[in-house]
Design a protein around this motif. Sequence first.
Motif, short mmCIF file in Angstrom:
data_model
loop_
_atom_site.label_atom_id
_atom_site.label_comp_id
_atom_site.label_asym_id
_atom_site.label_seq_id
_atom_site.Cartn_x
_atom_site.Cartn_y
_atom_site.Cartn_z
N ASP A 79 4.13 72.73 -18.91
CA ASP A 79 3.13 72.71 -19.60
C ASP A 79 5.38 72.15 -20.96
N GLU A 80 5.74 73.14 -20.45
CA GLU A 80 7.07 73.40 -21.44
C GLU A 80 7.57 72.23 -21.26
N ILE A 81 7.61 71.58 -20.27
CA ILE A 81 8.77 70.43 -19.33
C ILE A 81 7.64 69.24 -20.55
N ILE A 82 6.25 68.93 -20.63
CA ILE A 82 6.28 68.09 -21.09
C ILE A 82 6.30 67.97 -22.60
N ALA A 83 6.32 69.18 -23.24
CA ALA A 83 6.69 68.98 -24.79
C ALA A 83 8.02 69.36 -24.98
N GLU A 84 9.03 68.89 -24.13
CA GLU A 84 10.61 68.52 -24.25
C GLU A 84 10.06 67.58 -23.36
N ILE A 85 9.75 66.71 -22.84
CA ILE A 85 10.23 64.59 -22.85
C ILE A 85 9.64 64.47 -23.37
N ALA A 86 7.95 64.81 -23.81
CA ALA A 86 6.77 63.71 -24.24
C ALA A 86 6.40 64.51 -25.77
N PRO A 87 7.45 65.20 -26.68
CA PRO A 87 6.62 65.59 -27.52
C PRO A 87 5.46 64.99 -28.10
N ASN A 88 5.99 63.55 -28.84
CA ASN A 88 5.00 62.69 -29.28
C ASN A 88 3.46 61.96 -28.24
N THR A 89 3.94 62.14 -26.92
CA THR A 89 2.88 61.84 -26.53
C THR A 89 1.56 62.44 -25.46
N GLN A 90 0.35 62.23 -26.01
CA GLN A 90 -0.42 62.89 -24.90
C GLN A 90 -0.50 63.15 -23.97
N VAL A 91 -0.16 63.61 -22.88
CA VAL A 91 0.28 64.36 -21.41
C VAL A 91 -0.68 65.10 -21.01
N THR A 92 -1.77 64.85 -19.79
CA THR A 92 -2.39 65.97 -19.19
C THR A 92 -1.33 66.57 -18.28
N SER A 93 -1.92 68.40 -17.88
CA SER A 93 -0.71 69.03 -16.57
C SER A 93 -1.70 68.92 -16.09
#
Length: 314
Positions: A79-93
């Motif tokens: 979730d931290e990786i997603i927040a860093e790489i794709a802050p403006n995109t909805q990504v499910t982990s």
Amino acid sequence: MEMYQNILVIIDPTTDEQKALKRAVDLASRIHKNNNTAINITAFFSIFDFSYEMTTILSHNERDSMRQMVIDEKQKWLDEIIAEIAPNTQVTSKVVWHNRPYEAIINQVIEHNFDLVIKGTHQHDKFKSVVFTPTDWHILRKCPCPVLLVKDHEWPKNGNILAALNIGSDESEHSSLNSKITKQAKQLTAVVDGNLHLVNSYPGTPINIAIEVPEFDATEYNAVMLKHHQEAMNTHAEQFGVELTNTHIGEGLPETVIEEFARKLDAELVVLGTIGRTGISAALIGNTAEHVIDQLNCDVLALKPDGYISPLAN
């Protein structure tokens, strides 16, 4: 472009650099911009630690609890990786416990109807070549949906996309796969503002015939083969609205010819078909697509024929 609406991104838990996730976010934003379609992205990986399975002093529930703790910890990292790489995109982990990564991936595809898998490849700095893991090969052979193997680079505007075809064969499977490859390559080209090229190889003179039959005219044979493949390629290109100047035909093995034109054109992506093989035939014969992929130094999108059923589908 409606074909990629549900994307599964394979996360590499050994690094914070997630080129597959970056590519997925970039591709999803381009598709959305192109036709205003919402794209679902799921970032996924599986973990397994044999030591947790071997702890006999723990009860079944305690083992489950320990496994869940490990999963939760990895999920937090993801979730931290997603927040860093794709802050403006909805990504499910999603993180699961599974001892075979490729099975975990293909199970996800089958259960949740993903229409594209994106996975990073390993690059060796020493030779600047790509090294494919056993997991990569298993996914390529057994995944029912398209698989995009990515490297660490951008897809620039006006970049070249190369569709690798098997033109000149009368087999209906090859014909329908050629159409599928060209359609997807064309749609991707439109989404990324690129240039579409078609490439095809044809076999040269069989050496044994040239030696054993003195009157055999190798030059004439090659000319006839080239003409046959050229006419078939022209027909295919015109059918899909591809400029004839963007068609390329070479004599030799597919892996050699495709790699040569991918290098000449500095292709960002090669789109090709792969026939899933399993068991002994896969080990002994391999697959033309796999030989091609091994040679390429760019992104690869591998497609299965229509109607392909994964051996993992129960």
